[in-house]
Motif scaffolding. Structure first.
Motif, PDB file in Angstrom:
ATOM      1  N   LEU A 137     -11.140   1.713   5.176  1.00 43.05           N
ATOM      2  CA  LEU A 137     -10.033   0.753   5.127  1.00 43.05           C
ATOM      3  C   LEU A 137     -10.372  -0.448   4.255  1.00 43.05           C
ATOM      4  N   GLN A 138     -11.587  -0.974   4.371  1.00 47.38           N
ATOM      5  CA  GLN A 138     -11.935  -2.197   3.640  1.00 47.38           C
ATOM      6  C   GLN A 138     -11.934  -1.941   2.139  1.00 47.38           C
ATOM      7  N   ALA A 139     -12.293  -0.718   1.711  1.00 46.62           N
ATOM      8  CA  ALA A 139     -12.279  -0.412   0.268  1.00 46.62           C
ATOM      9  C   ALA A 139     -10.840  -0.191  -0.183  1.00 46.62           C
ATOM     10  N   GLU A 140     -10.084   0.544   0.627  1.00 44.95           N
ATOM     11  CA  GLU A 140      -8.679   0.828   0.256  1.00 44.95           C
ATOM     12  C   GLU A 140      -7.876  -0.463   0.164  1.00 44.95           C
ATOM     13  N   GLU A 141      -8.027  -1.349   1.160  1.00 45.03           N
ATOM     14  CA  GLU A 141      -7.214  -2.577   1.168  1.00 45.03           C
ATOM     15  C   GLU A 141      -7.636  -3.512   0.040  1.00 45.03           C
ATOM     16  N   ARG A 142      -8.912  -3.575  -0.233  1.00 46.37           N
ATOM     17  CA  ARG A 142      -9.396  -4.424  -1.330  1.00 46.37           C
ATOM     18  C   ARG A 142      -8.804  -3.945  -2.642  1.00 46.37           C
ATOM     19  N   PHE A 195      -6.421  -9.486   1.091  1.00 43.56           N
ATOM     20  CA  PHE A 195      -6.450 -10.863   0.564  1.00 43.56           C
ATOM     21  C   PHE A 195      -7.631 -11.039  -0.392  1.00 43.56           C
ATOM     22  N   ILE A 196      -8.799 -10.436  -0.055  1.00 44.77           N
ATOM     23  CA  ILE A 196      -9.969 -10.528  -0.955  1.00 44.77           C
ATOM     24  C   ILE A 196      -9.639  -9.865  -2.297  1.00 44.77           C
ATOM     25  N   GLY A 197      -9.039  -8.670  -2.253  1.00 47.55           N
ATOM     26  CA  GLY A 197      -8.671  -7.966  -3.490  1.00 47.55           C
ATOM     27  C   GLY A 197      -7.684  -8.773  -4.312  1.00 47.55           C
TER      28      GLY A 197
END
Ligand code: AHR
Length: 627
Positions: A176-181, A146-148
């Motif tokens: 995960l946080q970098a990939e999802e962003r 959602f942030i990305g």
């Protein structure tokens, strides 16, 4: 509760610190080694690093909350950005005998296994950054996709329709946080070819790495990019410094985290060094509050707490900072006052729904909330009118279980203009502007669908398996999610085929009617029925029996909800597997509504913890099931 005695002798203290330093790299414990004190619980906090401003803020927020609780001891470890060290830290915390682990991670793929192992023995709170799968007690953090996605929308606004070229600076790979962003950012931009991502850099969340890499890139490019999207503000500052050093102008910079400190995102926006940042709450306070509830064996603990992010740029930074100051001071002494909650229930279509309504009514009584509950009889227009009525009545908070995902913009805009916050109960909606709703409390329907398929794939070994799918209300979040999750797992197992999907509306009657149609069309070719809820499954069981086949053996049946009716069918062998969808949302809705009228920020999403039940498990649990 057995009190733990944390021995205070200097000797013990010093040797323990030496031992901890050797074992942990960096470590710290609240309270001094010299005092001797009984505590109820020892909590271990494992941090990936403590040099990133956001991780440092998380640790501060954890400590501030810990300071309010005399009865806990906390051991903090810092892996200094080394995955191997963090794995060692967690192992040693385990050997040390902690009662609960709070872990924030960088490298999700390498750390997921040890976290799953810990979860087998003690409660685990995953904080700030996710792990793959569901082997933990509670996840508290942001929705990074959602942030990305929101960053991409901000980029498109800032660049305008003419579009432009973009450089993305990612944190680290296999996190995960970098990939999802990145996924949220790229998938949203790719919808419009005017916006081109020319380069992707990986700068380890570090300012200097970002500065060096970008400088190198720009020195070898004729045309500078129009926009830089950095996954955190430290790297955004690095980008700013690189651009400055090359004398370049008018390059838009978007960061993330929004820490309110020196060189933090809010300061960089105020100083116009970057254009936009996204406040990403660390969840440190909530993690300690939930840790105490979990250790205190509080019954209902959610599975995920998704915190809301705030987009900050030069247009709203002043307001945000003033509001922040005001709310911080305004909470003190605010007396709990009566509140009126307007709840627009979707219908009476199922056992789940009946239990859901009862949970809301009982929780309102318990919480002293004045509840106006109206039923829309599965009619969206009627549900919209009920919400409009609540707006006219100036209720304090509106909550509703949306029949379908679309068509809510207009009435929710009216509620927003009336200053009435809206809680989505049980089902999500699909609206462009997520500020039209304040919080969602309910299930992860996609994961429910995956769980149903995972059981089937593990159970069924035959060459080809023919499935009949009984779908819930078309375009409703549960039907869409359960179909998507089920098909996602089936896609990896091509010998499982959905013969046909029937539209069923979550009711017993339609479940039975559809199954009759399916039996007439496919008869004995049917191996499995996948029903989106228990009521349709029970209807199908009756149709199968009337057709002369044996439900549960000749045709396997999987359902979702796991109500008492399903438990009975499981224990008589007519149903094979049921995935829980938790209807008891009342207490959480009342807590959120109360927090809202107190002006507190509440999580964007609260995802319930749910289980699955085989015939054996249902046999054991049936007595305890009260809905
Ligand atoms: O939204 C949840 C679904 O709605 C339940 O699974 C079903 O029983 C109800 O109709």
């Amino acid at each position: 509760m057995n009190k733990k005695v944390i021995f205070g002798t200097m000797l013990f203290g010093t040797s323990m610190c030496l031992f901890l330093l050797y074992m942990f790299g960096q470590t710290e414990m609240n309270g001094s080694a010299s005092d001797q004190q009984e505590v109820d619980y020892v909590i271990g906090v494992s941090q990936p690093n403590l040099h990133e401003p956001w991780q440092v803020l998380m640790n501060e927020e954890l400590k501030n909350e810990v300071a309010k609780h005399e009865n806990i001891r906390v051991i903090y470890t810092d892996a200094a950005q080394s995955t191997e060290q963090q794995i060692r830290d967690i192992q040693t915390l385990k050997e040390y005998g902690i009662d609960l682990l709070i872990v924030s991670i960088d490298n999700s793929s390498d750390l997921t296994p040890i976290i799953s192992d810990m979860y087998k023995e003690i409660p685990v709170i995953v904080l700030g950054r996710g792990v793959t799968g569901y082997n933990y007690t509670l996840y508290i953090g942001s929705d990074y996709y959602f942030i990305g996605e929101t960053a991409a929308k901000a980029a498109m606004n800032l660049l305008g329709n003419k579009g432009g070229s973009i450089v993305e600076i990612q944190g680290i790979t296999n996190a995960l946080q970098a990939e999802e962003r990145s996924k949220g950012f790229q998938e949203t931009l790719h919808k419009n070819p005017a916006y081109k991502i020319s380069d992707v850099l990986v700068a380890n969340w570090q300012r200097d790495d970002a500065e060096d890499q970008l400088k190198l890139l720009l020195q070898h490019r004729d045309n500078p990019p129009d926009l830089i999207y950095a996954h955190n503000d430290a790297m955004a500052l690095g980008a700013y410094r690189a651009i400055q050093s090359l004398g370049l102008k008018d390059i838009i910079i978007i960061g993330s985290d929004g820490v309110n400190k020196h060189n933090g995102g809010l300061q960089l926006v105020q100083e116009k060094k970057i254009n936009t940042t996204f406040i990403t709450p660390t969840g440190g306070k909530e993690a300690i509050q939930y840790a105490i509830e979990i250790l205190g064996k509080k019954e209902v603990i959610p599975k995920k707490i998704i915190l809301r992010n705030h987009e900050i740029d030069e247009t709203n930074i002043k307001n945000y900072l003033t509001e922040k100051e005001m709310t911080a001071s305004s909470h003190e002494g605010v007396r709990d006052h009566s509140l009126t909650l307007g709840f627009a229930q979707v219908g009476n279509e199922s056992e789940f729904r009946a239990a859901n309504t009862q949970s809301i009514v009982e929780a309102a009584k318990e919480a002293g909330v004045e509840l106006l509950l109206k039923n829309a009889d599965n009619d969206q227009e009627k549900q919209i009118e009920i919400i409009r009525d609540f707006i006219k009545q100036k209720v304090d908070v509106i909550a509703f279980s949306p029949k379908v995902e679309h068509g809510w913009e207009e009435v929710l805009r009216e509620a927003k203009e009336a200053g009435i916050p809206v809680i989505l109960s049980d089902r999500e909606i699909n609206v462009k502007d997520s500020s039209l709703w304040t919080s969602f409390i309910g299930s992860d329907f996609v994961e429910e669908g995956r769980r149903a398929a995972r059981w089937l794939v593990n159970e069924e070994a035959s060459e080809s398996v023919h499935i009949i799918e009984l779908e819930g209300t078309r375009n409703s979040a549960p039907a869409e999610g359960r179909k998507q999750g089920f098909e996602e797992i089936l896609a990896e197992n091509p010998n499982f085929k959905i013969l046909k999907s029937y539209q069923g509306d979550f009711t017993h009657a339609l479940g039975k009617k559809m199954m009759k149609n399916a039996l007439e069309q496919y008869g004995k070719d049917i191996d499995v029925v996948y029903a989106h809820n228990d009521d349709m499954a029970i209807g199908a069981i009756e149709a199968i029996e009337e057709f002369g086949l044996k439900p549960g053996s000749e045709i396997r049946i999987i359902s979702i909800d796991a109500t008492k009716k399903a438990f009975r069918a499981l224990s008589t062998g007519k149903l094979n597997f049921s995935v829980e969808c938790n209807p008891l949302l009342g207490p959480q809705i009342m807590k959120s509504a109360k927090d809202l009228v107190l002006g507190k920020e509440i999580p964007m999403k609260i995802i319930t913890a749910e289980r699955t039940f085989t015939q054996e498990e249902a046999g054991k649990e049936i007595k305890k099931r009260n809905y």
